[in-house]
Design a protein around this motif. Structure first.
Motif, PDB file in Angstrom:
ATOM      1  N   VAL A   1       2.176   5.823  -2.972  1.00  7.62           N
ATOM      2  CA  VAL A   1       3.119   4.774  -2.601  1.00  7.62           C
ATOM      3  C   VAL A   1       2.487   3.991  -1.462  1.00  7.62           C
ATOM      4  O   VAL A   1       2.082   4.576  -0.449  1.00  7.62           O
ATOM      5  CB  VAL A   1       4.475   5.360  -2.145  1.00  7.62           C
ATOM      6  N   TYR A   2       2.405   2.679  -1.620  1.00 11.38           N
ATOM      7  CA  TYR A   2       1.830   1.806  -0.580  1.00 11.38           C
ATOM      8  C   TYR A   2       2.925   1.532   0.443  1.00 11.38           C
ATOM      9  O   TYR A   2       3.869   0.791   0.187  1.00 11.38           O
ATOM     10  CB  TYR A   2       1.306   0.530  -1.227  1.00 11.38           C
ATOM     11  N   LEU A   3       2.824   2.157   1.608  1.00 18.51           N
ATOM     12  CA  LEU A   3       3.886   2.116   2.610  1.00 18.51           C
ATOM     13  C   LEU A   3       3.984   0.798   3.363  1.00 18.51           C
ATOM     14  O   LEU A   3       5.048   0.469   3.885  1.00 18.51           O
ATOM     15  CB  LEU A   3       3.705   3.271   3.604  1.00 18.51           C
ATOM     16  N   ASN A   4       2.910   0.026   3.443  1.00 16.00           N
ATOM     17  CA  ASN A   4       2.941  -1.230   4.194  1.00 16.00           C
ATOM     18  C   ASN A   4       3.965  -2.208   3.638  1.00 16.00           C
ATOM     19  O   ASN A   4       4.546  -2.998   4.380  1.00 16.00           O
ATOM     20  CB  ASN A   4       1.561  -1.876   4.211  1.00 16.00           C
ATOM     21  N   LYS A   5       4.205  -2.183   2.334  1.00 16.98           N
ATOM     22  CA  LYS A   5       5.176  -3.096   1.739  1.00 16.98           C
ATOM     23  C   LYS A   5       6.602  -2.564   1.847  1.00 16.98           C
ATOM     24  O   LYS A   5       7.547  -3.318   1.710  1.00 16.98           O
ATOM     25  CB  LYS A   5       4.843  -3.342   0.269  1.00 16.98           C
ATOM     26  N   ILE A   6       6.757  -1.283   2.107  1.00 19.27           N
ATOM     27  CA  ILE A   6       8.090  -0.694   2.206  1.00 19.27           C
ATOM     28  C   ILE A   6       8.661  -0.884   3.598  1.00 19.27           C
ATOM     29  O   ILE A   6       9.822  -1.224   3.761  1.00 19.27           O
ATOM     30  CB  ILE A   6       8.047   0.794   1.822  1.00 19.27           C
ATOM     31  N   ASN A   7       7.837  -0.663   4.617  1.00 18.63           N
ATOM     32  CA  ASN A   7       8.281  -0.823   5.992  1.00 18.63           C
ATOM     33  C   ASN A   7       7.181  -1.523   6.790  1.00 18.63           C
ATOM     34  O   ASN A   7       6.443  -0.892   7.541  1.00 18.63           O
ATOM     35  CB  ASN A   7       8.617   0.549   6.600  1.00 18.63           C
ATOM     36  N   PRO A   8       7.070  -2.857   6.647  1.00 14.23           N
ATOM     37  CA  PRO A   8       5.967  -3.573   7.295  1.00 14.23           C
ATOM     38  C   PRO A   8       6.030  -3.566   8.825  1.00 14.23           C
ATOM     39  O   PRO A   8       5.005  -3.734   9.477  1.00 14.23           O
ATOM     40  CB  PRO A   8       6.083  -5.000   6.756  1.00 14.23           C
ATOM     41  N   GLU A   9       7.202  -3.358   9.406  1.00 15.23           N
ATOM     42  CA  GLU A   9       7.290  -3.301  10.875  1.00 15.23           C
ATOM     43  C   GLU A   9       6.618  -2.038  11.411  1.00 15.23           C
ATOM     44  O   GLU A   9       5.940  -2.067  12.428  1.00 15.23           O
ATOM     45  CB  GLU A   9       8.764  -3.317  11.341  1.00 15.23           C
ATOM     46  N   LEU A  10       6.801  -0.921  10.721  1.00 18.05           N
ATOM     47  CA  LEU A  10       6.243   0.352  11.157  1.00 18.05           C
ATOM     48  C   LEU A  10       4.784   0.515  10.722  1.00 18.05           C
ATOM     49  O   LEU A  10       3.961   1.034  11.465  1.00 18.05           O
ATOM     50  CB  LEU A  10       7.092   1.507  10.596  1.00 18.05           C
ATOM     51  N   TYR A  11       4.461   0.073   9.521  1.00 17.54           N
ATOM     52  CA  TYR A  11       3.118   0.253   8.962  1.00 17.54           C
ATOM     53  C   TYR A  11       2.404  -1.092   8.887  1.00 17.54           C
ATOM     54  O   TYR A  11       2.275  -1.679   7.825  1.00 17.54           O
ATOM     55  CB  TYR A  11       3.204   0.893   7.576  1.00 17.54           C
ATOM     56  N   SER A  12       1.932  -1.571  10.022  1.00 19.02           N
ATOM     57  CA  SER A  12       1.262  -2.868  10.038  1.00 19.02           C
ATOM     58  C   SER A  12      -0.134  -2.810  10.659  1.00 19.02           C
ATOM     59  O   SER A  12      -0.948  -3.684  10.406  1.00 19.02           O
ATOM     60  CB  SER A  12       2.115  -3.895  10.796  1.00 19.02           C
ATOM     61  N   ASP A  13      -0.423  -1.791  11.450  1.00 24.31           N
ATOM     62  CA  ASP A  13      -1.712  -1.736  12.139  1.00 24.31           C
ATOM     63  C   ASP A  13      -2.850  -1.241  11.247  1.00 24.31           C
ATOM     64  O   ASP A  13      -4.005  -1.549  11.483  1.00 24.31           O
ATOM     65  CB  ASP A  13      -1.613  -0.876  13.398  1.00 24.31           C
ATOM     66  N   HIS A  14      -2.528  -0.456  10.211  1.00 23.12           N
ATOM     67  CA  HIS A  14      -3.510   0.074   9.268  1.00 23.12           C
ATOM     68  C   HIS A  14      -2.912  -0.006   7.867  1.00 23.12           C
ATOM     69  O   HIS A  14      -1.781  -0.427   7.691  1.00 23.12           O
ATOM     70  CB  HIS A  14      -3.838   1.540   9.600  1.00 23.12           C
ATOM     71  N   GLU A  15      -3.677   0.421   6.880  1.00 19.17           N
ATOM     72  CA  GLU A  15      -3.168   0.528   5.510  1.00 19.17           C
ATOM     73  C   GLU A  15      -2.721   1.976   5.309  1.00 19.17           C
ATOM     74  O   GLU A  15      -3.510   2.896   5.503  1.00 19.17           O
ATOM     75  CB  GLU A  15      -4.254   0.175   4.488  1.00 19.17           C
ATOM     76  N   TYR A  16      -1.439   2.172   4.949  1.00 16.24           N
ATOM     77  CA  TYR A  16      -0.886   3.515   4.828  1.00 16.24           C
ATOM     78  C   TYR A  16      -0.398   3.780   3.408  1.00 16.24           C
ATOM     79  O   TYR A  16       0.194   2.912   2.762  1.00 16.24           O
ATOM     80  CB  TYR A  16       0.295   3.695   5.785  1.00 16.24           C
ATOM     81  N   PHE A  17      -0.630   5.018   2.968  1.00 15.55           N
ATOM     82  CA  PHE A  17      -0.192   5.465   1.655  1.00 15.55           C
ATOM     83  C   PHE A  17       0.441   6.839   1.783  1.00 15.55           C
ATOM     84  O   PHE A  17      -0.029   7.679   2.560  1.00 15.55           O
ATOM     85  CB  PHE A  17      -1.375   5.570   0.687  1.00 15.55           C
ATOM     86  N   TYR A  18       1.490   7.050   1.016  1.00 13.19           N
ATOM     87  CA  TYR A  18       2.057   8.377   0.834  1.00 13.19           C
ATOM     88  C   TYR A  18       1.541   8.853  -0.515  1.00 13.19           C
ATOM     89  O   TYR A  18       1.797   8.221  -1.533  1.00 13.19           O
ATOM     90  CB  TYR A  18       3.586   8.314   0.859  1.00 13.19           C
ATOM     91  N   VAL A  19       0.759   9.922  -0.501  1.00  9.81           N
ATOM     92  CA  VAL A  19       0.110  10.406  -1.716  1.00  9.81           C
ATOM     93  C   VAL A  19       0.597  11.826  -1.994  1.00  9.81           C
ATOM     94  O   VAL A  19       0.618  12.660  -1.089  1.00  9.81           O
ATOM     95  CB  VAL A  19      -1.430  10.415  -1.560  1.00  9.81           C
ATOM     96  N   TYR A  20       0.995  12.052  -3.234  1.00  6.92           N
ATOM     97  CA  TYR A  20       1.206  13.437  -3.641  1.00  6.92           C
ATOM     98  C   TYR A  20       0.427  13.690  -4.910  1.00  6.92           C
ATOM     99  O   TYR A  20       0.252  12.800  -5.735  1.00  6.92           O
ATOM    100  CB  TYR A  20       2.681  13.813  -3.765  1.00  6.92           C
ATOM    101  N   LEU A  21      -0.104  14.896  -4.996  1.00  7.06           N
ATOM    102  CA  LEU A  21      -1.000  15.199  -6.101  1.00  7.06           C
ATOM    103  C   LEU A  21      -0.882  16.648  -6.532  1.00  7.06           C
ATOM    104  O   LEU A  21      -0.470  17.519  -5.781  1.00  7.06           O
ATOM    105  CB  LEU A  21      -2.448  14.864  -5.740  1.00  7.06           C
TER     106      LEU A  21
END
Length: 152
Positions: free
Chosen positions: A58-78
């Motif tokens: 899940v690409y987190l930057n598009k879900i919460n851009p205020e919190l995840y804006s300084d880097h590119e963040y992903f929630y990964v489960y595998l």
């Protein structure tokens, strides 16, 4: 008059549907709706064309851009068939700056409504990138890639 009644019935029918969207029937939050728009899954396949795992990100930057804006963040489960294989993440060829393993019950579980004890969960962060994001997950010698588009 014989055309007026069918036209009115059609207008009333379509007018009643115009204010709804597909997510209203599922009773999900706005963040869950955004997560559904920004989630991708893939099979991890080895050189023999065998499936050795499954990844979802899940690409987190598009879900919460205020919190995840300084880097590119992903929630990964595998899920990996071989639990002892090393797991590595890269974005556009650059290694992850952050790869924090999470428990099955974590702050992102509500986004996907998925948790199981046999999966591994990660919060993964990368340096800021421009354009298309190619997330590569390597499990042992096998890998899978997911492509995310940025709005910028």
């Amino acid at each position: 008059m014989k055309f007026l009644l069918p036209i009115l019935l059609l207008m009333i029918t379509f007018w009643g549907c115009a204010q709804k969207n597909a997510f209203e029937r599922f009773h999900i939050s706005e963040s869950q709706e955004l997560a559904e728009d920004n989630i991708q899954s893939s099979k991890v396949i080895n050189k023999k064309a065998e499936v050795v795992g499954i990844i979802t990100a899940v690409y987190l930057n598009k879900i919460n851009p205020e919190l995840y804006s300084d880097h590119e963040y992903f929630y990964v489960y595998l899920y990996a068939k071989n639990k002892n294989d090393a797991i590595n993440f890269s974005l556009n060829g650059m290694p992850a700056l952050l790869a924090e393993e999470l428990s099955a019950e974590n702050e992102f579980t509500a986004l996907t409504s998925f948790k199981s004890k046999w999966n591994k969960y990660y919060l993964v962060g990368f340096a800021k990138q421009q354009g298309t994001l190619n997330l590569k997950v390597q499990i042992g010698k096998s890998s899978a890639a997911l492509v995310f588009k940025q709005d910028r």
